[in-house]
Design an enzyme around this catalytic site. Sequence first.
Site, PDB file in Angstrom:
ATOM      1  N   ASP A 138      36.781  30.908  41.726  1.00 18.30           N
ATOM      2  CA  ASP A 138      37.077  30.096  40.843  1.00 18.30           C
ATOM      3  C   ASP A 138      37.062  28.784  40.806  1.00 18.30           C
ATOM      4  OD1 ASP A 138      39.185  28.684  39.114  1.00 18.30           O
ATOM      5  OD2 ASP A 138      40.997  30.019  39.403  1.00 18.30           O
ATOM      6  N   ASP A 155      40.020  29.283  51.536  1.00 18.38           N
ATOM      7  CA  ASP A 155      40.274  27.785  51.210  1.00 18.38           C
ATOM      8  C   ASP A 155      39.529  26.370  51.282  1.00 18.38           C
ATOM      9  OD1 ASP A 155      41.373  26.637  48.118  1.00 18.38           O
ATOM     10  OD2 ASP A 155      42.087  25.040  49.654  1.00 18.38           O
ATOM     11  N   GLY A 208      46.715  31.108  45.134  1.00 16.25           N
ATOM     12  CA  GLY A 208      46.840  31.930  45.485  1.00 16.25           C
ATOM     13  C   GLY A 208      47.187  33.618  44.497  1.00 16.25           C
ATOM     14  N   GLY A 209      47.583  32.510  43.186  1.00 21.89           N
ATOM     15  CA  GLY A 209      47.739  33.219  42.082  1.00 21.89           C
ATOM     16  C   GLY A 209      46.415  34.639  42.128  1.00 21.89           C
ATOM     17  N   LYS A 210      45.391  34.577  42.300  1.00 20.31           N
ATOM     18  CA  LYS A 210      44.481  35.525  41.418  1.00 20.31           C
ATOM     19  C   LYS A 210      44.198  36.534  42.683  1.00 20.31           C
ATOM     20  CE  LYS A 210      41.754  32.447  39.749  1.00 20.31           C
ATOM     21  NZ  LYS A 210      42.871  31.658  39.229  1.00 20.31           N
ATOM     22  N   CYS A 264      38.682  26.682  35.269  1.00 23.85           N
ATOM     23  CA  CYS A 264      39.651  26.171  33.642  1.00 23.85           C
ATOM     24  C   CYS A 264      39.290  24.661  33.049  1.00 23.85           C
ATOM     25  CB  CYS A 264      41.288  25.939  34.797  1.00 23.85           C
ATOM     26  SG  CYS A 264      41.454  24.583  36.053  1.00 23.85           S
ATOM     27  N   CYS A 295      37.847  30.924  46.393  1.00 26.08           N
ATOM     28  CA  CYS A 295      38.558  29.421  46.275  1.00 26.08           C
ATOM     29  C   CYS A 295      39.775  29.315  45.807  1.00 26.08           C
ATOM     30  CB  CYS A 295      37.756  27.739  44.742  1.00 26.08           C
ATOM     31  SG  CYS A 295      36.786  27.801  45.185  1.00 26.08           S
ATOM     32  N   ALA A 296      40.809  29.904  47.019  1.00 25.96           N
ATOM     33  CA  ALA A 296      42.106  30.383  46.514  1.00 25.96           C
ATOM     34  C   ALA A 296      43.227  30.130  46.129  1.00 25.96           C
ATOM     35  CB  ALA A 296      42.175  31.518  47.442  1.00 25.96           C
TER      36      ALA A 296
END
Length: 440
Positions: free
Chosen positions: A301, A254, A234-236, A354, A230-231
Amino acid sequence: MRLPPAVLAGAEEVLREILRFTAPADTTLSRYFKDHPRLGGRERGAIAECIYAVLRNKNFFTDFSEAGGGSTMRRLMLLGMADAVGVDALPGLAPEEVEWLQRMKAIDRKLLHKSLRSNLPLWLYEKLVAQYGEEEALALADALNTPAPLDLRVNALKADRDKVIAQLAEAPIAAMPTPYAPLGLRVLKKPQIQNLPLFKEGAIEVQDEGSQILAQLLGAKRGEMIVDFCAGAGGKTLALGAQMRNTGRLYAFDVSEKRLAKLKPRLARSGLSNVHPVAIAHEKDAKIKRLAGKIDRVLVDAPCSGMGTLRRNPDVKWRQPQSAIGEMHDKQVAILDGAARLVKAGGRLVYATCSLLDEENDAVAQQFVATHPDFELVPMNKVLAEQKIDLEMGDYLKLLPHKHQTDGFFAAVFERKPMAAKAAKAADVAGEADEAGEDA
């Protein structure tokens, strides 16, 4: 220095729209600023901070805005502005408004009823009390109602953390190493970094320390095949690509092409060439089936209520109804099940949110273990020690803003038992053959 009178009218206008909760607050603010290009940086900052102050303190402000002159919306706006820039900076106030604001400021909030003091919807406050107890729930609420700092991740492909600190100091921007994430920096104020050479050259990215830790849990290595399921923007993904030292193959999946489009300029800055963005329709997309049992590590995520991000997105607690939590749980279970099919024998699967709520966290992890005997839970303390992250946890990662100064995050790590993936792959192939027969 006082603000121009038009700023108060503008803040009241945009606050009225945001409190309808028909769209995210940051989206509405961005559109308002685009429609009002003559507003300077100071004016935009004051309006934005006013809005977020009202959203963070909505219970308290609404309760006390019932008293005083003028419209309720103006009183809410004035409370937000006074919180953001101080009473002395507000232009054209009537004497009674000044006196009222000073009385509001003098109220000792610790004497208020605990649910009012929490500035959370009652259903959310009660959930947090049930999970953490009243004292810790209030400490957590206080932290969630405090603006988050600006965290950065240093791109190890292009820069060294100590050298970045020194270069930022020349700007001058004060930054310090984050306590847990090995490449994180915490900036003491919130400067504009988009125009810095360090940012333009891809040496730094904005990323909360908690998010950086999630990427570390995957244990990405050179030459592996990895999926960020679940990009989003794209931070991770970028953090994982750097951990892989730009080798191997990293898929960024995604369901939103719009979110993946935001990854492209970040990729260009990062210098990564091993990332492959892929738009998928759902967790059972044929593009996923083709990779079943072939992937070394998968990060999920998952979409969630976002209750761990209230320091940055305080409107979420008012926009998200309690009924959505059960729907989120079902969606998370389905997504994790779809992602698990990708993992090879001995491979790793990380489930993260989160969120702060057990229904989206522990309950999903426990249901996964109960329904997937081919996977086993890896205790979080073992994973953190492996990654040399100095945090004490139990079976799961649970980051909390009042304890760890990060956003609220949850993570569980699973590994596929040896030989289990082969059996699962055979079952997937058999299932596809049955589907093909039915179609024929």
